[in-house]
Motif scaffolding. Structure first.
Motif, PDB file in Angstrom:
ATOM      1  N   GLU A 234      35.197 106.671  13.888  1.00  0.00           N
ATOM      2  CA  GLU A 234      34.149 106.389  14.869  1.00  0.00           C
ATOM      3  C   GLU A 234      34.293 104.976  15.430  1.00  0.00           C
ATOM      4  O   GLU A 234      34.139 104.762  16.634  1.00  0.00           O
ATOM      5  N   GLU A 235      34.589 104.010  14.566  1.00  0.00           N
ATOM      6  CA  GLU A 235      34.788 102.634  15.034  1.00  0.00           C
ATOM      7  C   GLU A 235      35.976 102.559  15.989  1.00  0.00           C
ATOM      8  O   GLU A 235      35.905 101.893  17.021  1.00  0.00           O
ATOM      9  N   LEU A 236      37.047 103.257  15.637  1.00  0.00           N
ATOM     10  CA  LEU A 236      38.219 103.263  16.512  1.00  0.00           C
ATOM     11  C   LEU A 236      37.890 103.893  17.860  1.00  0.00           C
ATOM     12  O   LEU A 236      38.278 103.376  18.911  1.00  0.00           O
ATOM     13  N   GLU A 237      37.170 105.013  17.837  1.00  0.00           N
ATOM     14  CA  GLU A 237      36.801 105.693  19.075  1.00  0.00           C
ATOM     15  C   GLU A 237      35.881 104.847  19.949  1.00  0.00           C
ATOM     16  O   GLU A 237      35.911 104.940  21.172  1.00  0.00           O
ATOM     17  N   GLN A 238      35.080 104.000  19.319  1.00  0.00           N
ATOM     18  CA  GLN A 238      34.145 103.152  20.056  1.00  0.00           C
ATOM     19  C   GLN A 238      34.802 101.865  20.560  1.00  0.00           C
ATOM     20  O   GLN A 238      34.167 101.075  21.248  1.00  0.00           O
ATOM     21  N   GLY A 239      36.075 101.631  20.212  1.00  0.00           N
ATOM     22  CA  GLY A 239      36.799 100.499  20.774  1.00  0.00           C
ATOM     23  C   GLY A 239      36.751  99.222  19.963  1.00  0.00           C
ATOM     24  O   GLY A 239      36.872  98.125  20.517  1.00  0.00           O
ATOM     25  N   ILE A 240      36.627  99.334  18.653  1.00  0.00           N
ATOM     26  CA  ILE A 240      36.519  98.137  17.824  1.00  0.00           C
ATOM     27  C   ILE A 240      37.754  97.239  17.928  1.00  0.00           C
ATOM     28  O   ILE A 240      37.630  96.013  17.897  1.00  0.00           O
ATOM     29  N   ILE A 241      38.931  97.828  18.100  1.00  0.00           N
ATOM     30  CA  ILE A 241      40.151  97.016  18.192  1.00  0.00           C
ATOM     31  C   ILE A 241      40.113  96.161  19.455  1.00  0.00           C
ATOM     32  O   ILE A 241      40.382  94.954  19.416  1.00  0.00           O
ATOM     33  N   ALA A 242      39.745  96.774  20.578  1.00  0.00           N
ATOM     34  CA  ALA A 242      39.647  96.022  21.831  1.00  0.00           C
ATOM     35  C   ALA A 242      38.581  94.930  21.723  1.00  0.00           C
ATOM     36  O   ALA A 242      38.777  93.807  22.195  1.00  0.00           O
ATOM     37  N   ASP A 243      37.456  95.254  21.064  1.00  0.00           N
ATOM     38  CA  ASP A 243      36.394  94.256  20.875  1.00  0.00           C
ATOM     39  C   ASP A 243      36.888  93.084  20.032  1.00  0.00           C
ATOM     40  O   ASP A 243      36.624  91.918  20.354  1.00  0.00           O
ATOM     41  N   MET A 244      37.599  93.395  18.943  1.00  0.00           N
ATOM     42  CA  MET A 244      38.114  92.328  18.078  1.00  0.00           C
ATOM     43  C   MET A 244      39.117  91.458  18.833  1.00  0.00           C
ATOM     44  O   MET A 244      39.109  90.231  18.688  1.00  0.00           O
ATOM     45  N   CYS A 245      39.967  92.076  19.628  1.00  0.00           N
ATOM     46  CA  CYS A 245      40.947  91.301  20.406  1.00  0.00           C
ATOM     47  C   CYS A 245      40.248  90.390  21.407  1.00  0.00           C
ATOM     48  O   CYS A 245      40.645  89.234  21.590  1.00  0.00           O
ATOM     49  N   ARG A 246      39.197  90.903  22.052  1.00  0.00           N
ATOM     50  CA  ARG A 246      38.439  90.098  23.015  1.00  0.00           C
ATOM     51  C   ARG A 246      37.792  88.899  22.322  1.00  0.00           C
ATOM     52  O   ARG A 246      37.893  87.764  22.791  1.00  0.00           O
ATOM     53  N   VAL A 247      37.166  89.138  21.178  1.00  0.00           N
ATOM     54  CA  VAL A 247      36.499  88.062  20.435  1.00  0.00           C
ATOM     55  C   VAL A 247      37.530  87.031  19.961  1.00  0.00           C
ATOM     56  O   VAL A 247      37.314  85.820  20.090  1.00  0.00           O
ATOM     57  N   MET A 248      38.649  87.503  19.418  1.00  0.00           N
ATOM     58  CA  MET A 248      39.679  86.581  18.948  1.00  0.00           C
ATOM     59  C   MET A 248      40.234  85.752  20.108  1.00  0.00           C
ATOM     60  O   MET A 248      40.533  84.567  19.946  1.00  0.00           O
ATOM     61  N   GLY A 249      40.347  86.360  21.282  1.00  0.00           N
ATOM     62  CA  GLY A 249      40.811  85.632  22.457  1.00  0.00           C
ATOM     63  C   GLY A 249      39.873  84.502  22.852  1.00  0.00           C
ATOM     64  O   GLY A 249      40.291  83.508  23.446  1.00  0.00           O
ATOM     65  N   GLN A 250      38.607  84.652  22.515  1.00  0.00           N
ATOM     66  CA  GLN A 250      37.624  83.608  22.795  1.00  0.00           C
ATOM     67  C   GLN A 250      37.544  82.577  21.678  1.00  0.00           C
ATOM     68  O   GLN A 250      37.389  81.382  21.926  1.00  0.00           O
ATOM     69  N   VAL A 251      37.648  83.025  20.440  1.00  0.00           N
ATOM     70  CA  VAL A 251      37.445  82.143  19.288  1.00  0.00           C
ATOM     71  C   VAL A 251      38.685  81.295  18.985  1.00  0.00           C
ATOM     72  O   VAL A 251      38.554  80.100  18.680  1.00  0.00           O
ATOM     73  N   VAL A 252      39.857  81.874  19.054  1.00  0.00           N
ATOM     74  CA  VAL A 252      41.070  81.148  18.680  1.00  0.00           C
ATOM     75  C   VAL A 252      41.257  79.872  19.506  1.00  0.00           C
ATOM     76  O   VAL A 252      41.522  78.810  18.934  1.00  0.00           O
ATOM     77  N   PRO A 253      41.110  79.903  20.829  1.00  0.00           N
ATOM     78  CA  PRO A 253      41.251  78.647  21.577  1.00  0.00           C
ATOM     79  C   PRO A 253      40.228  77.586  21.158  1.00  0.00           C
ATOM     80  O   PRO A 253      40.545  76.392  21.124  1.00  0.00           O
ATOM     81  N   LEU A 254      39.011  78.003  20.829  1.00  0.00           N
ATOM     82  CA  LEU A 254      38.006  77.044  20.363  1.00  0.00           C
ATOM     83  C   LEU A 254      38.420  76.413  19.040  1.00  0.00           C
ATOM     84  O   LEU A 254      38.276  75.190  18.848  1.00  0.00           O
ATOM     85  N   LEU A 255      38.926  77.229  18.128  1.00  0.00           N
ATOM     86  CA  LEU A 255      39.380  76.701  16.841  1.00  0.00           C
ATOM     87  C   LEU A 255      40.584  75.783  17.019  1.00  0.00           C
ATOM     88  O   LEU A 255      40.687  74.744  16.346  1.00  0.00           O
ATOM     89  N   GLN A 256      41.489  76.134  17.912  1.00  0.00           N
ATOM     90  CA  GLN A 256      42.650  75.283  18.175  1.00  0.00           C
ATOM     91  C   GLN A 256      42.218  73.939  18.757  1.00  0.00           C
ATOM     92  O   GLN A 256      42.743  72.899  18.384  1.00  0.00           O
ATOM     93  N   GLN A 257      41.247  73.975  19.663  1.00  0.00           N
ATOM     94  CA  GLN A 257      40.751  72.728  20.253  1.00  0.00           C
ATOM     95  C   GLN A 257      40.037  71.890  19.206  1.00  0.00           C
ATOM     96  O   GLN A 257      40.222  70.673  19.147  1.00  0.00           O
ATOM     97  N   GLN A 258      39.276  72.531  18.354  1.00  0.00           N
ATOM     98  CA  GLN A 258      38.576  71.825  17.283  1.00  0.00           C
ATOM     99  C   GLN A 258      39.591  71.169  16.344  1.00  0.00           C
ATOM    100  O   GLN A 258      39.411  70.019  15.942  1.00  0.00           O
ATOM    101  N   ASP A 259      40.655  71.863  16.026  1.00  0.00           N
ATOM    102  CA  ASP A 259      41.712  71.314  15.158  1.00  0.00           C
ATOM    103  C   ASP A 259      42.400  70.133  15.838  1.00  0.00           C
ATOM    104  O   ASP A 259      42.654  69.103  15.213  1.00  0.00           O
ATOM    105  N   ALA A 260      42.686  70.278  17.126  1.00  0.00           N
ATOM    106  CA  ALA A 260      43.331  69.197  17.867  1.00  0.00           C
ATOM    107  C   ALA A 260      42.424  67.965  17.925  1.00  0.00           C
ATOM    108  O   ALA A 260      42.905  66.834  17.772  1.00  0.00           O
ATOM    109  N   ASN A 261      41.141  68.168  18.122  1.00  0.00           N
ATOM    110  CA  ASN A 261      40.190  67.049  18.155  1.00  0.00           C
ATOM    111  C   ASN A 261      40.120  66.353  16.797  1.00  0.00           C
ATOM    112  O   ASN A 261      40.044  65.114  16.726  1.00  0.00           O
TER     113      ASN A 261
END
Length: 79
Positions: free
Chosen positions: A48-75
């Motif tokens: 059910e999670e797969l059918e509802q698009g959880i993978i696409a949702d996780m990829c979208r969230v990671m695409g938003q979070v990873v750059p923030l974490l990288q910037q935080q690390d760089a700072n």
């Protein structure tokens, strides 16, 4: 359609036991490799999670979070 010119479709069959049957060629080996990778990546997720698009949702969230974490690390390194 002329049977002489018809392209033979290569098929893979996945048995209930999880065996993958078919012609041994590079294309089929790559398909089998991808199937195994998908199964491993989705371990623990419900159908059910797969059918509802959880993978696409996780990829979208990671695409938003990873750059923030990288910037935080760089700072932190710069400060």
């Amino acid at each position: 359609m002329d049977p002489k010119n018809a392209q033979v479709q290569q098929q893979l069959i996945i048995t209930h036991e999880g065996d993958i049957l078919g012609e041994d060629n590079p294309e089929n080996r790559e398909i089998v490799r991808r199937i195994h990778a998908c199964l491993n990546a989705c371990d623990g997720l419900s159908t059910e999670e797969l059918e509802q698009g959880i993978i696409a949702d996780m990829c979208r969230v990671m695409g938003q979070v990873v750059p923030l974490l990288q910037q935080q690390d760089a700072n932190r390194r710069a400060g």
